[in-house]
Design an enzyme around this catalytic site. Structure first.
Site, short mmCIF file in Angstrom:
data_model
loop_
_atom_site.label_atom_id
_atom_site.label_comp_id
_atom_site.label_asym_id
_atom_site.label_seq_id
_atom_site.Cartn_x
_atom_site.Cartn_y
_atom_site.Cartn_z
N THR A 126 0.82 -1.21 0.00
CA THR A 126 0.00 0.00 0.00
C THR A 126 0.86 1.27 0.00
OG1 THR A 126 -1.70 -1.17 1.24
CG2 THR A 126 -1.79 1.23 1.30
N GLU A 127 0.42 2.26 -0.74
CA GLU A 127 1.09 3.56 -0.75
C GLU A 127 0.08 4.65 -0.39
OE1 GLU A 127 3.07 4.00 -4.54
OE2 GLU A 127 4.38 2.27 -4.11
N PRO A 128 0.55 5.84 -0.05
CA PRO A 128 -0.42 6.88 0.32
C PRO A 128 -1.48 7.10 -0.77
CG PRO A 128 1.81 7.58 0.88
CD PRO A 128 1.94 6.28 0.13
N GLY A 131 -4.27 2.40 -2.51
CA GLY A 131 -4.63 1.37 -1.53
C GLY A 131 -5.32 0.22 -2.27
N ILE A 158 1.98 0.03 7.02
CA ILE A 158 2.67 -1.26 6.93
C ILE A 158 2.76 -1.94 8.31
CG2 ILE A 158 4.76 -2.44 6.11
CD1 ILE A 158 2.95 -0.99 3.93
N ARG A 269 -24.85 -10.92 35.06
CA ARG A 269 -25.49 -9.62 35.28
C ARG A 269 -26.99 -9.80 35.56
NH1 ARG A 269 -24.59 -4.40 36.73
NH2 ARG A 269 -25.89 -2.93 35.55
N GLU A 364 -6.17 -5.97 3.57
CA GLU A 364 -6.09 -7.13 2.66
C GLU A 364 -7.29 -7.15 1.71
OE1 GLU A 364 -4.34 -10.70 3.74
OE2 GLU A 364 -3.18 -9.84 5.40
P1 FAD Z 1 -9.12 3.26 -0.66
O1 FAD Z 1 -8.59 2.28 -1.64
O2 FAD Z 1 -8.88 4.69 -0.90
O3 FAD Z 1 -10.68 2.99 -0.50
C1 FAD Z 1 -11.57 3.95 0.09
C2 FAD Z 1 -13.01 3.43 -0.11
O4 FAD Z 1 -13.29 3.33 -1.53
C3 FAD Z 1 -13.22 2.02 0.47
O5 FAD Z 1 -14.52 1.92 0.99
C4 FAD Z 1 -13.09 1.13 -0.75
O6 FAD Z 1 -13.79 -0.10 -0.60
C5 FAD Z 1 -13.72 2.00 -1.83
N1 FAD Z 1 -13.25 1.63 -3.17
C6 FAD Z 1 -12.00 1.78 -3.69
N2 FAD Z 1 -11.97 1.32 -4.95
C7 FAD Z 1 -13.21 0.84 -5.23
C8 FAD Z 1 -13.82 0.21 -6.35
N3 FAD Z 1 -13.12 -0.04 -7.47
N4 FAD Z 1 -15.13 -0.12 -6.27
C9 FAD Z 1 -15.83 0.10 -5.14
N5 FAD Z 1 -15.33 0.68 -4.04
C10 FAD Z 1 -14.02 1.04 -4.08
N6 FAD Z 1 -1.09 -2.53 3.44
C11 FAD Z 1 0.08 -3.19 3.15
O7 FAD Z 1 0.56 -3.16 2.02
N7 FAD Z 1 0.73 -3.90 4.11
C12 FAD Z 1 0.27 -3.99 5.39
O8 FAD Z 1 0.90 -4.64 6.23
C13 FAD Z 1 -0.94 -3.27 5.74
N8 FAD Z 1 -1.39 -3.26 7.02
C14 FAD Z 1 -2.44 -2.43 7.35
C15 FAD Z 1 -2.77 -2.23 8.70
C16 FAD Z 1 -3.77 -1.35 9.05
C17 FAD Z 1 -4.09 -1.14 10.50
C18 FAD Z 1 -4.49 -0.64 8.04
C19 FAD Z 1 -5.58 0.32 8.39
C20 FAD Z 1 -4.17 -0.84 6.72
C21 FAD Z 1 -3.14 -1.72 6.35
N9 FAD Z 1 -2.74 -1.85 5.02
C22 FAD Z 1 -1.59 -2.54 4.70
C23 FAD Z 1 -3.41 -1.07 3.97
C24 FAD Z 1 -4.75 -1.63 3.57
O9 FAD Z 1 -4.60 -2.83 2.85
C25 FAD Z 1 -5.50 -0.53 2.79
O10 FAD Z 1 -5.89 0.44 3.75
C26 FAD Z 1 -6.69 -1.05 2.03
O11 FAD Z 1 -6.28 -1.84 0.95
C27 FAD Z 1 -7.60 0.06 1.51
O12 FAD Z 1 -6.85 1.05 0.84
P2 FAD Z 1 -7.09 2.60 1.22
O13 FAD Z 1 -7.01 2.70 2.71
O14 FAD Z 1 -6.16 3.41 0.42
O15 FAD Z 1 -8.59 2.89 0.81
#
Ligand code: FAD
Length: 384
Positions: A126-128, A131, A158, A269, A364
């Site tokens: 994942t990148e900023p 996702g 991460i 309770r 995931e």
């Molecule tokens: P976005 O992709 O921006 O999604 C925002 C919303 O839009 C969501 O509701 C999503 O479902 C929706 N959306 C996006 N695209 C679509 C589409 N095509 N159709 C319908 N809806 C859509 N990542 C790693 O690489 N390694 C790790 O170890 C890891 N650990 C994590 C631990 C934590 C505590 C957290 C919070 C995240 C972690 N992640 C990790 C990242 C995680 O996998 C991402 O946050 C996730 O994939 C979602 O990406 P995003 O947060 O950028 O959300």
């Protein structure tokens, strides 16, 4: 079909249950408040073989099948999702992927340490800015004339990030747009130019080390490339398909913990002069949790069975992850309702379950992404 556990599977589950009671449960509140589990837990997990399940013994693994892995993951998830996540990532996403895709040299270099808990792995996809849309990640790895790669970019959220010794890092190695230009690297975490920052203020999984990684001219030898150049996205997706089973098992653990806590509390309770367990609406909350536990567990075990029999499992893993993560959120929330106001303070276990469950529908692959994967498998049409 036989759902009875083998003697070995039963023994592994018991080992995990005892471990949770001894090493995790007494510390859960303290770790949550301190925003860090005690790192010594990693070596203890390694000593019991929990970081080597399904990995061949020649690389330090403890063997076992995927159902045994699910049973351990479920128990750890019942105890503390922050600990469960260490295993799901270091073993599930990193070590297993090295075992499947790594060269002999890479396996020898990393697997004995990872399985022993002497090293920790993290998964940098994942990148900023990307996702759900991981195929469009922008971190770049440029091959120089001497053969080294120089990597620039950043990674977000991460798990194990600040603790890790090795980063399974996904970076773009050519200009082909989308997922075809991505390659996988095993980057030692102490490589100059790699900076790690803890992400604070998480709703749940507070004891877990979640980090932002910044890569500035990180130079690694070509021997760190894992699998063929340009195959990184396939490697990431194959890791996540199995990883989703592990997340689903962790969710079963959360839901089971919610059930155990709700049943216990309802029996203790009293209101209106009677045990709250005697009220039908409280029993409804408890039975709803129980149905969610059973259904989530069966879907998760099915994935393990498919993997162990060498069948296709990716859609079943998405189904299990989708259902189990939503079920864990419902179950934890229902349990909190059973606890009334006491559920809202952290001396009682259910508030943490609600907070920890909430991320399960996000990482995931969010629930929406799982639906697109299942829909694509059923219709043959990609809605991405
Ligand atoms: P976005 O992709 O921006 O999604 C925002 C919303 O839009 C969501 O509701 C999503 O479902 C929706 N959306 C996006 N695209 C679509 C589409 N095509 N159709 C319908 N809806 C859509 N990542 C790693 O690489 N390694 C790790 O170890 C890891 N650990 C994590 C631990 C934590 C505590 C957290 C919070 C995240 C972690 N992640 C990790 C990242 C995680 O996998 C991402 O946050 C996730 O994939 C979602 O990406 P995003 O947060 O950028 O959300």
């Amino acid at each position: 079909m036989n759902l009875e556990l083998s003697e070995e599977q039963g023994a592994v589950r018991q080992l995990a249950e005892d471990f949770v009671a001894r090493e995790i449960t007494p510390h859960v509140v303290e770790w949550d408040r301190a925003e860090s589990v005690d790192k010594s837990i990693v070596k203890k997990l390694g000593a019991l073989g929990f970081l080597g399940l399904t990995i061949p013994e020649e690389y330090g693994g403890s063997g076992g099948d995927h159902l045994a892995y699910c049973l351990v993951t479920e128990e750890l998830g019942r105890g503390d999702s922050s600990v469960r996540g260490i295993v799901s990532v270091s073993l599930g996403l990193v070590a297993k992927t090295i075992a499947s895709w790594g060269s002999e040299e890479q396996r020898q270099q990393w697997l004995p340490k990872l399985t022993a808990g002497e090293a920790i792995g993290c998964f940098g996809l994942t990148e900023p800015g990307t996702g759900s849309d991981a195929g469009n990640l922008t971190t770049r790895a440029v091959r120089e004339s001497g053969g080294d790669y120089v990597i620039n970019g950043s990674k977000m959220f991460i798990t194990n990030g600040t603790w890790a010794d090795v980063v399974l890092l996904f970076a773009r190695t050519n200009d082909t747009p989308g997922h075809r230009g991505i390659s996988a690297f095993l980057v030692p975490a102490d490589t100059p130019g790699l900076t790690r920052r803890t992400v604070h203020g998480k709703l749940g999984l507070r004891g877990q080390a979640t980090a932002e990684l910044v890569l500035e001219d990180v130079r690694v030898p070509a021997s760190t490339l894992m699998g063929p150049e340009g195959k990184g996205f396939s490697i990431a997706m194959s890791a996540l398909a199995k990883g989703r089973m592990s997340v689903a098992a962790g969710c079963v653990g959360i839901a089971q913990a919610a059930l155990d806590a709700a049943v216990r509390y309802a029996g203790e309770r009293e209101q209106f002069g009677k045990s709250i367990a005697s009220y039908q609406l409280v029993q409804e909350l408890i039975s709803d949790i129980s149905v969610d536990v059973d259904a989530a567990r069966m879907l998760t075990w099915r994935v393990a069975d498919l993997i162990d029999r060498g069948q296709d499992f990716a859609t079943a893993a998405s189904t299990a992850k989708l259902f189990a993560s939503e079920a864990a959120v419902r179950a934890a929330n229902n349990a909190l309702q059973v606890f009334g106001g006491y559920g809202y303070i952290d001396e009682y276990p259910v508030g943490k379950l609600v907070r920890d469950a909430r991320v399960m529908t996000l990482y995931e692959g969010t629930s929406q992404i799982q639906k697109l994967i299942i829909g694509r498998a059923l219709t043959g049409v990609s809605a991405f």
